[in-house]
Design a protein around this motif. Structure first.
Motif, PDB file in Angstrom:
ATOM      1  N   GLY A  42       0.744  -1.187  -0.105  1.00 56.46           N
ATOM      2  CA  GLY A  42       0.011  -0.009   0.023  1.00 56.46           C
ATOM      3  C   GLY A  42       0.816   1.087  -0.024  1.00 56.46           C
ATOM      4  O   GLY A  42       0.111   2.296   0.212  1.00 56.46           O
ATOM      5  N   GLY A  93      -2.588   2.948   0.291  1.00 59.12           N
ATOM      6  CA  GLY A  93      -3.752   2.038   0.929  1.00 59.12           C
ATOM      7  C   GLY A  93      -3.916   0.854   0.244  1.00 59.12           C
ATOM      8  O   GLY A  93      -3.572   0.729  -0.961  1.00 59.12           O
ATOM      9  N   THR A  94      -4.359  -0.103   0.665  1.00 54.39           N
ATOM     10  CA  THR A  94      -4.935  -1.302   0.030  1.00 54.39           C
ATOM     11  C   THR A  94      -6.163  -1.774   0.806  1.00 54.39           C
ATOM     12  O   THR A  94      -6.406  -1.597   2.016  1.00 54.39           O
ATOM     13  CB  THR A  94      -3.679  -2.136   0.168  1.00 54.39           C
ATOM     14  N   GLU A  95      -6.878  -2.224   0.084  1.00 58.49           N
ATOM     15  CA  GLU A  95      -8.391  -2.967   0.560  1.00 58.49           C
ATOM     16  C   GLU A  95      -8.270  -4.710   0.615  1.00 58.49           C
ATOM     17  O   GLU A  95      -9.004  -5.503   0.542  1.00 58.49           O
ATOM     18  CB  GLU A  95      -9.606  -2.820  -0.289  1.00 58.49           C
ATOM     19  N   ASP A 140      -7.587  -8.600   1.450  1.00 53.91           N
ATOM     20  CA  ASP A 140      -8.124  -8.958   2.738  1.00 53.91           C
ATOM     21  C   ASP A 140      -6.577  -9.957   3.093  1.00 53.91           C
ATOM     22  O   ASP A 140      -6.004 -10.325   2.307  1.00 53.91           O
ATOM     23  CB  ASP A 140      -8.891 -10.212   2.345  1.00 53.91           C
ATOM     24  N   ARG A 173      -5.128   2.594   5.201  1.00 49.66           N
ATOM     25  CA  ARG A 173      -5.037   1.130   5.931  1.00 49.66           C
ATOM     26  C   ARG A 173      -3.790   0.669   5.062  1.00 49.66           C
ATOM     27  O   ARG A 173      -3.875   0.390   3.631  1.00 49.66           O
ATOM     28  CB  ARG A 173      -6.219   0.375   5.486  1.00 49.66           C
TER      29      ARG A 173
END
Length: 517
Positions: free
Chosen positions: A13, A23-25, A27, A54
């Protein structure tokens, strides 16, 4: 980083050049699993919030053995770069660190101590490992010293490691014995105890040849175009034997014993030394640990065993997809580890089913194979039940069920969801029984015993359902057995008359049956 002393960390990220936080989403569990699938490393992945953004931090521990990348190369970090390193250099740098493996220690023997027979066996294994891999073929033809160094068993000062000496030099005792019986506890048809002075590699090759001769081929006729298979899957049998050698306790001098029983087409491997590193019979599918990492790495480099974590999975998968029972791997007093595989003629209806699973890649998925195997012998499955079978958490078992549900047979789902359970779909059940001979065979083997069960089997279907539910309806029984609603009601009413069930208070669509109080 796993190959680098001290390991390392990766931050996901962050823009690589400027250091800006993007950032990164992603999982974290998904990412961890994807890394594990590709390089057999399961790092810790932590979510970190920095300035409200995040990020993910991947913590990579230092590996006990060299880790190959997706191109089957070994690299480590030097400054900001990842550079190639050969196995010999990796083990040299590993020396002296905590948890050092005695098999990586330098012996007193040089290249000249390697027997011609062991070198020939090594070249043979390397040559057949991957005929399309030019590097592998070049290694098979390389001068002895270069080959040994690339295998990680020759130190920079020209000495064989203890693992190298064990594999390539004359042995003072037999490390691997073979016995062939007609039946359990019966007559000995053949026995092989290696002569003194034979290297471990030569001992392995001879037992493999004996297994090859004993493990007959059987032909599956009809739709499989005369497909020939072994009574016991060859790779499963080989994995069982080599695990019994590579992961044994070398402080004990007794040999690893291999026993083949003719009538059962069964293989039993007894390996000196118990489980180590937290491995038990309940987690052998999911936990990885090498007692002798240097020896295990040399065996993988030679192509004797698969990458860590793959061989045991394949052993389980190949057994159940042919209709055989899963392998038995247990610790016994001694201590010792006993691995038992029972083969025989492949069960044609099961092979027909498992070979038609789509997408094709899922035919190689051990979790899908074990889900299907469970449903061949049990009317339904839940995530809680499958967690034990798969040796994973309930959440992971639920994920495996959903993955299997997305698989198809003849363009229809492989599984059917029913209430809080999963069933083998009607399409899959029908595919298993395409002829009267299939039905007779499956009933004899107790496969799909719950499909239109005999009267004597009806209580077992009800008991299985009531073990996880407080009531059963005629709809439940019909879904489990394939009977009509009226037929299911008749079976349940008979169980009421026999005193094995009682009717609930509700009637009509809410009618149900309970356990006797």
């Amino acid at each position: 980083m796993a190959n680098t002393p001290g390991g390392g960390a990766l931050i996901v990220g962050v823009e690589n050049r400027s250091g800006d936080l993007l950032g990164t989403e992603l999982d974290p569990e998904w990412l961890r699993h994807q890394i594990y699938r590709r390089v057999d490393v399961a790092p810790d992945v932590e979510v970190v919030i920095e300035r409200g953004i995040r990020l993910l931090v991947i913590y990579v521990a230092e590996a006990r053995e060299p880790v190959e990348d997706t191109g089957n190369k070994i690299r480590w970090r030097v400054g900001a770069a990842s550079v190639p390193v050969d196995r010999g250099e990796w083990w040299t740098h590993r020396q002296g660190r905590a948890g050092w493996d005695a098999m990586a220690r330098s012996s007193e023997l040089g290249v000249e101590a390697a027997t011609a027979g062991a070198v020939a066996v090594a070249r043979e294994y390397l040559g057949r490992r991957d005929v399309s891999n030019d590097v592998q073929q070049d290694l098979a033809r390389a001068p002895i010293a270069d080959m040994l160094r690339q295998l990680g068993v020759l130190t920079v000062d020209g000495r064989l490691t203890e693992a190298g000496a064990l594999l390539f030099c004359p042995s003072p005792r037999p490390w691997l014995t073979w016995t062939r019986l007609d039946v359990e506890g019966g007559d000995v048809l053949a026995q092989h105890v290696p002569q003194q002075g034979l290297s471990l590699l030569e001992q392995i090759q001879r037992v493999e040849a004996l297994l090859e001769a004993a493990n007959d081929r059987v032909t599956i006729p009809g739709e499989f175009a005369e497909r020939a298979l072994r009574e016991l899957p060859a790779r499963s049998a080989r994995e069982a034997i080599l695990n019994g050698i590579v992961h044994r306790d070398w402080n004990l001098h007794e040999p690893t014993t291999v026993t083949w029983v003719e009538e059962d087409a069964s293989l039993t491997v007894v390996s000196p030394g118990g489980f180590v590193g937290g491995i038990t019979s309940e987690n052998v599918l999911t936990q990885r640990y090498s007692r002798s990492p240097a020896l295990a790495d040399a065996a993988r480099a030679l192509g004797l065993v698969d990458k860590q974590g793959i061989g045991v999975d394949r052993m389980f998968r190949e057994m159940v997809t042919l209709g055989h029972r899963p392998p038995l791997v247990i610790e016994e007093p001694g201590p010792r580890v006993r691995t038992r595989l029972v083969g025989g003629r492949p069960v044609v209806p099961v092979v027909r089913l498992t070979s038609r699973i789509q997408p094709t890649a899922r035919q190689r998925d051990v979790q899908v194979a074990l889900v299907v195997y469970t449903l061949l012998y049990h009317p339904f499955a839940t995530a809680d039940q499958l967690a034990t079978v798969l040796q994973r958490t309930q959440g992971e078992a639920q994920e495996a069920l959903e993955t299997t549900y997305r698989c198809v047979i003849d363009e229809q789902p492989l599984l059917t969801p029913y209430k809080d359970t999963w069933l083998l779909s009607l399409t899959a059940r029908r595919l298993l029984v395409t002829a009267r001979t299939d039905q007779d065979l499956l009933r004899r083997l107790r496969v799909l015993w719950y499909q239109a069960p005999e009267p004597a089997d009806a209580p077992a279907v009800v008991t299985a359902w009531m073990a996880t539910h407080d009531r059963i309806t005629s709809g439940d029984y019909a879904a489990l057995t394939g009977l009509s609603a009226a037929g299911a009601r008749g079976v349940l009413d008979r169980l009421v008359n026999d005193g094995q069930l009682v009717r609930g208070d509700a009637a009509g669509r809410n009618a149900h049956y309970l356990r006797p109080s």
